[in-house]
Design an enzyme around this catalytic site. Sequence first.
Site, PDB file in Angstrom:
ATOM      1  N   ARG A  53      -2.846 -12.787  -1.477  1.00  0.00           N
ATOM      2  CA  ARG A  53      -1.396 -12.904  -1.656  1.00  0.00           C
ATOM      3  C   ARG A  53      -0.995 -12.140  -2.904  1.00  0.00           C
ATOM      4  NH1 ARG A  53      -1.711 -19.150  -2.346  1.00  0.00           N
ATOM      5  NH2 ARG A  53      -3.536 -18.329  -3.399  1.00  0.00           N
ATOM      6  N   CYS A 112       4.272  -8.339   4.470  1.00  0.00           N
ATOM      7  CA  CYS A 112       3.351  -8.717   5.551  1.00  0.00           C
ATOM      8  C   CYS A 112       3.985  -9.544   6.659  1.00  0.00           C
ATOM      9  CB  CYS A 112       2.158  -9.461   4.970  1.00  0.00           C
ATOM     10  SG  CYS A 112       1.126  -8.402   3.959  1.00  0.00           S
ATOM     11  N   GLU A 142      -7.514  -8.494   5.338  1.00  0.00           N
ATOM     12  CA  GLU A 142      -7.342  -8.998   3.970  1.00  0.00           C
ATOM     13  C   GLU A 142      -6.339 -10.154   3.974  1.00  0.00           C
ATOM     14  OE1 GLU A 142      -8.951  -8.279   1.004  1.00  0.00           O
ATOM     15  OE2 GLU A 142      -7.812 -10.117   0.675  1.00  0.00           O
TER      16      GLU A 142
HETATM   17  N1  LIG Z   1       0.411  -6.542   0.294  1.00  0.00           N
HETATM   18  C1  LIG Z   1      -0.215  -7.608   0.690  1.00  0.00           C
HETATM   19  O1  LIG Z   1      -0.056  -8.712   0.150  1.00  0.00           O
HETATM   20  C2  LIG Z   1      -1.188  -7.541   1.848  1.00  0.00           C
HETATM   21  C3  LIG Z   1      -2.037  -8.630   2.106  1.00  0.00           C
HETATM   22  C4  LIG Z   1      -2.923  -8.550   3.168  1.00  0.00           C
HETATM   23  C5  LIG Z   1      -2.955  -7.417   3.964  1.00  0.00           C
HETATM   24  N2  LIG Z   1      -2.099  -6.388   3.722  1.00  0.00           N
HETATM   25  C6  LIG Z   1      -2.190  -5.197   4.579  1.00  0.00           C
HETATM   26  O2  LIG Z   1      -2.910  -4.193   3.864  1.00  0.00           O
HETATM   27  C7  LIG Z   1      -2.367  -2.896   4.146  1.00  0.00           C
HETATM   28  C8  LIG Z   1      -1.931  -2.243   2.856  1.00  0.00           C
HETATM   29  O3  LIG Z   1      -0.888  -3.007   2.302  1.00  0.00           O
HETATM   30  P1  LIG Z   1      -0.317  -2.728   0.833  1.00  0.00           P
HETATM   31  O4  LIG Z   1       0.708  -3.752   0.568  1.00  0.00           O
HETATM   32  O5  LIG Z   1      -1.451  -2.543  -0.103  1.00  0.00           O
HETATM   33  O6  LIG Z   1       0.391  -1.305   1.084  1.00  0.00           O
HETATM   34  P2  LIG Z   1       1.096  -0.373   0.027  1.00  0.00           P
HETATM   35  O7  LIG Z   1       2.250   0.236   0.722  1.00  0.00           O
HETATM   36  O8  LIG Z   1       1.314  -1.102  -1.254  1.00  0.00           O
HETATM   37  O9  LIG Z   1       0.001   0.753  -0.266  1.00  0.00           O
HETATM   38  C9  LIG Z   1      -0.443   1.655   0.685  1.00  0.00           C
HETATM   39  C10 LIG Z   1      -0.950   2.886  -0.052  1.00  0.00           C
HETATM   40  O10 LIG Z   1      -1.601   3.743   0.882  1.00  0.00           O
HETATM   41  C11 LIG Z   1      -1.321   5.093   0.521  1.00  0.00           C
HETATM   42  N3  LIG Z   1      -1.599   5.966   1.668  1.00  0.00           N
HETATM   43  C12 LIG Z   1      -0.894   6.131   2.803  1.00  0.00           C
HETATM   44  N4  LIG Z   1      -1.505   7.010   3.625  1.00  0.00           N
HETATM   45  C13 LIG Z   1      -2.631   7.406   2.992  1.00  0.00           C
HETATM   46  C14 LIG Z   1      -3.696   8.281   3.333  1.00  0.00           C
HETATM   47  N5  LIG Z   1      -3.739   8.911   4.489  1.00  0.00           N
HETATM   48  N6  LIG Z   1      -4.691   8.461   2.440  1.00  0.00           N
HETATM   49  C15 LIG Z   1      -4.662   7.806   1.253  1.00  0.00           C
HETATM   50  N7  LIG Z   1      -3.698   6.960   0.876  1.00  0.00           N
HETATM   51  C16 LIG Z   1      -2.684   6.753   1.744  1.00  0.00           C
HETATM   52  C17 LIG Z   1       0.131   5.038   0.092  1.00  0.00           C
HETATM   53  O11 LIG Z   1       0.470   6.178  -0.693  1.00  0.00           O
HETATM   54  C18 LIG Z   1       0.177   3.716  -0.681  1.00  0.00           C
HETATM   55  O12 LIG Z   1      -0.097   3.899  -2.052  1.00  0.00           O
HETATM   56  C19 LIG Z   1      -1.239  -3.139   5.137  1.00  0.00           C
HETATM   57  O13 LIG Z   1      -1.721  -2.979   6.443  1.00  0.00           O
HETATM   58  C20 LIG Z   1      -0.846  -4.567   4.891  1.00  0.00           C
HETATM   59  O14 LIG Z   1      -0.284  -5.179   6.034  1.00  0.00           O
HETATM   60  C21 LIG Z   1      -1.234  -6.413   2.674  1.00  0.00           C
END
Ligand SMILES: NC(=O)c1ccc[n+]([C@@H]2O[C@H](COP(=O)([O-])OP(=O)(O)OC[C@H]3O[C@@H](n4cnc5c(N)ncnc54)[C@H](O)[C@@H]3O)[C@@H](O)[C@H]2O)c1
Length: 441
Positions: free
Chosen positions: A156, A262, A153
């Site tokens: 931003r 990230c 993904e």
């Molecule tokens: N935040 C960003 O801007 C962004 C952009 C691109 C990629 N990413 C990537 O995407 C991924 C997610 O990032 P995010 O910022 O959304 O994370 P986040 O921490 O905001 O959300 C992760 C969610 O996953 C849940 N979770 C954890 N273990 C779980 C399980 N076993 N079953 C169900 N739910 C579970 C958590 O409770 C949490 O709500 C990461 O790897 C990150 O590097 C993030």
Amino acid sequence: MSKICVVGTGYVGLVTGTCFADLGNDVICLDVDHERIDKLNKGEMPIYEPGLEQLVMQNVHSGRLHFTTDYTEALKGVEYAFIAVGTPSGNDGEADLQYVRSAAEAIADHVDWPIIVINKSTVPVGTGDWVAEVINQRRNSHPLEFSVVSNPEFLREGSAISDFTNPDRVVLGSLKKEAAQKVALLYQPLRCTIMITDLRTAEMIKYASNAFLATRISFINEIANICESLGADVTEVARGMGLDKRIGPSFLDAGLGWGGSCFPKDVKALEHMAVLHGTQPQLLQAVMEINRNQRRRAVMKLRKLLGNLNDKTIGVLGLAFKPNTDDMRESPAVEIIHLLQNEGAHIKAYDPQAMPNAAKILHQVELCDTPYAVAEGADALLLATHWNEFKQLDFTRVHEIMRQPVLLDGRNLWDAEPLRALGFKYIGVGRAVNGTLQEEE
Ligand SMILES: NC(=O)c1ccc[n+]([C@@H]2O[C@H](COP(=O)([O-])OP(=O)(O)OC[C@H]3O[C@@H](n4cnc5c(N)ncnc54)[C@H](O)[C@@H]3O)[C@@H](O)[C@H]2O)c1
């Protein structure tokens, strides 16, 4: 209309699920965090992301978007299961895959029909193969018919919905081309470039992209520091560079460095992968070191302006790692606040959206309701996040209420000259005036 489950309802999962529902699919979003799902089921957003609340409500009302903590309910009859859980840094900088593992195991436990498991979390190269192993091991003597697709993904925070719906590209990696092609159908309505690769290449595209963007920011910060020594203005230097089509203007804003959920963990994870496999990633190491230094330089500048920081009051404007989000993970503001507190400074702070998170994370910081409450009695104001609402403060009022009229503009948001004319001592990042060093102003 396809049946989709999205595991994880953070910034990526919630946006992904909501946007796929908006494209007409039947989507159920699952999270292990009960409080988060309760909120969503009550129509409350667990995160701040512009436009998200309205889009969630529309799709919930249309019956295409649901939330649950129950894997049986979430996976019932789904064709596509997206994994969008966190992959934070482990102790040595590696990506911690415990949440990806438990999501993969839960999928293995609750599905008995052909399914495509799509990894949206940012994961080390080779994780797609590992997810397949985790599922196969879990099923043991009852094999599951499934494919793994890597779909990194690139959205931003702050513009997540438009980034998701107008992507520069969608990357899909799989060892089974038909599986990637099936996932491509979900993205077809977006009419964007869809690139199909093998699994490892897709995983690497994500890390290489984030590392490159972080490198651009560290590069311009290094140039900013050189500008400060030589008496040039980095904002004009960046403009002059960015007009070159080979370079382009984005990610050339000097400031307090990159943060967020990230870049820090992804650059670290890429460095870790490289070292583990016998490569010396010198550039990545320098990129991280420049970033750490940028925070220390902000404190050094305040020391230079105010002398000993013990018992000085520093007002901090902006706490989120960037504007238009409430995310404070690895925010430069947080690290600078800790450095200032170590020197005995008293901190007052305000952020338009991140105050609930700030109350959980920050200790011994006076949290204020407005930028003016922050300015009241402060010896210096540090602009840490360039929210729009900080652009046009009533600086006459700010000047009256501060103890000392000192502004450290960590994001080069303000025009120096009018502020100096009002009597402020103004310092930005890499902004000298007419060849003179700012510190001498
Ligand atoms: N935040 C960003 O801007 C962004 C952009 C691109 C990629 N990413 C990537 O995407 C991924 C997610 O990032 P995010 O910022 O959304 O994370 P986040 O921490 O905001 O959300 C992760 C969610 O996953 C849940 N979770 C954890 N273990 C779980 C399980 N076993 N079953 C169900 N739910 C579970 C958590 O409770 C949490 O709500 C990461 O790897 C990150 O590097 C993030």
